[in-house]
Design a protein around this motif. Structure first.
Motif, PDB file in Angstrom:
ATOM      1  N   LYS A   1      12.441   1.458  19.038  1.00 16.16           N
ATOM      2  CA  LYS A   1      13.302   1.526  17.852  1.00 16.16           C
ATOM      3  C   LYS A   1      14.766   1.530  18.260  1.00 16.16           C
ATOM      4  CE  LYS A   1      14.034   4.270  13.652  1.00 16.16           C
ATOM      5  NZ  LYS A   1      13.601   5.468  12.881  1.00 16.16           N
ATOM      6  N   ARG A   2      15.098   2.296  19.294  1.00 16.79           N
ATOM      7  CA  ARG A   2      16.483   2.378  19.745  1.00 16.79           C
ATOM      8  C   ARG A   2      16.948   1.047  20.356  1.00 16.79           C
ATOM      9  NH1 ARG A   2      19.551   6.868  21.171  1.00 16.79           N
ATOM     10  NH2 ARG A   2      18.138   7.955  19.755  1.00 16.79           N
ATOM     11  N   ALA A   3      16.042   0.377  21.070  1.00 13.20           N
ATOM     12  CA  ALA A   3      16.398  -0.899  21.700  1.00 13.20           C
ATOM     13  C   ALA A   3      16.405  -2.052  20.717  1.00 13.20           C
ATOM     14  CB  ALA A   3      15.435  -1.201  22.841  1.00 13.20           C
ATOM     15  N   GLY A   4      15.748  -1.870  19.551  1.00  5.67           N
ATOM     16  CA  GLY A   4      15.679  -2.940  18.566  1.00  5.67           C
ATOM     17  C   GLY A   4      14.682  -4.016  18.918  1.00  5.67           C
ATOM     18  N   ARG A   5      13.750  -3.709  19.817  1.00  4.54           N
ATOM     19  CA  ARG A   5      12.720  -4.678  20.239  1.00  4.54           C
ATOM     20  C   ARG A   5      11.640  -3.908  20.986  1.00  4.54           C
ATOM     21  NH1 ARG A   5      17.115  -6.178  22.296  1.00  4.54           N
ATOM     22  NH2 ARG A   5      16.870  -8.404  21.879  1.00  4.54           N
ATOM     23  N   HIS A   6      10.466  -4.551  21.140  1.00  3.01           N
ATOM     24  CA  HIS A   6       9.402  -3.938  21.936  1.00  3.01           C
ATOM     25  C   HIS A   6       9.685  -4.172  23.411  1.00  3.01           C
ATOM     26  CE1 HIS A   6       5.573  -2.674  23.475  1.00  3.01           C
ATOM     27  NE2 HIS A   6       5.366  -3.882  23.997  1.00  3.01           N
ATOM     28  N   LEU A   7       9.675  -3.106  24.189  1.00  3.15           N
ATOM     29  CA  LEU A   7       9.905  -3.203  25.626  1.00  3.15           C
ATOM     30  C   LEU A   7       8.577  -3.048  26.350  1.00  3.15           C
ATOM     31  CD1 LEU A   7      13.117  -0.959  25.911  1.00  3.15           C
ATOM     32  CD2 LEU A   7      12.963  -3.426  25.553  1.00  3.15           C
ATOM     33  N   ASP A   8       8.115  -4.130  26.960  1.00  2.78           N
ATOM     34  CA  ASP A   8       6.846  -4.063  27.682  1.00  2.78           C
ATOM     35  C   ASP A   8       7.062  -3.400  29.039  1.00  2.78           C
ATOM     36  OD1 ASP A   8       8.004  -6.008  29.322  1.00  2.78           O
ATOM     37  OD2 ASP A   8       7.010  -7.656  28.285  1.00  2.78           O
TER      38      ASP A   8
END
Length: 235
Positions: A107-114
């Motif tokens: 949510k904080r990054a604004g994207r899914h981090l794999d």
């Protein structure tokens, strides 16, 4: 103005424990209280010093470094002078690390981090894996842009080398700018006897200094990159 406070009230206002207040007083970081009978009373100068100590701790200074810094500030320094000291420090205080779960991180990054992106971010020193699948983010405001960089199809060693170069040169630039400001602004203020009208001007200046400096640095860097690209193109 802060009214006279007992040690319990002072600790509550400063957000520390009574034991901490007494510890700082024992180390000479606080001036002695005014006694009313057997009760010690503390004023705005005590609260200002406690807030300054917390600001210095936010910057990551050790207690020994804080003591050396406060040795240069007279014990009878006014609350206004202590407020100026904080203003000179707080605009540049680093972001506090945050511990997030994977959902909060995305949510904080604004994207899914794999996992691969997380490994690359960890190699850059941006995040640290913690137990219970939590992630420590060193600088939350930088998470979004560094996540985008980590996802670029670029060798990890390239990203690491670029990150180290930026850290090295921005650290040197920050040292130079700080030295210039201290030598040409703060030292002059001290040599003039810390006049009240100059203090107000300095307080106003420091609130505007960080955003303007950051904007100027970004613009200068953009121009420098353009010049470097032009130099790399054959005549």
């Amino acid at each position: 103005m802060t009214p006279e406070l007992t040690v319990d009230e002072l600790a509550a206002r400063a957000g520390v424990s009574v034991r901490t207040v007494r510890f700082y007083a024992g180390r000479g970081l606080l001036p002695p209280p005014r006694l009313r009978g057997r009760t010690g009373l503390y004023g705005p100068e005590h609260l200002g010093r406690l807030e300054l100590v917390r600001e210095l701790q936010t910057l990551g200074l050790t207690l020994a470094s804080i003591e050396k810094h406060l040795e240069r500030i007279p014990l009878d320094a006014s609350p206004e002078d202590l407020a100026l000291q904080r203003a000179l420090l707080s605009p540049w205080a680093p972001d506090q690390p945050e511990d997030l779960d994977r959902h909060e991180l995305d949510k904080r990054a604004g994207r899914h981090l794999d996992d691969d992106t997380l490994d690359r971010l960890a190699a850059l020193g941006v995040v640290e894996r913690l137990p219970s699948d939590r992630i420590r983010v060193a600088s939350p405001p930088l998470l979004g842009v560094t996540a985008e960089l980590a996802e670029l199809p670029m060798p990890l060693e390239t990203l690491v080398a670029a990150h180290e170069a930026m850290e090295r040169h921005t650290a040197a630039l920050a040292d130079d700018l700080q030295r210039v400001f201290q030598d040409t602004v703060v030292r002059r203020y001290r040599e003039q006897g810390r006049p009240a009208e100059e203090r107000e001007r300095l307080l106003e200046m420091t609130t505007r200094l960080k955003p303007l400096t950051v904007q100027a640095v970004v613009t200068s860097f953009q121009r420098a990159v353009d010049r470097a690209i032009r130099r790399s193109v054959p005549d």
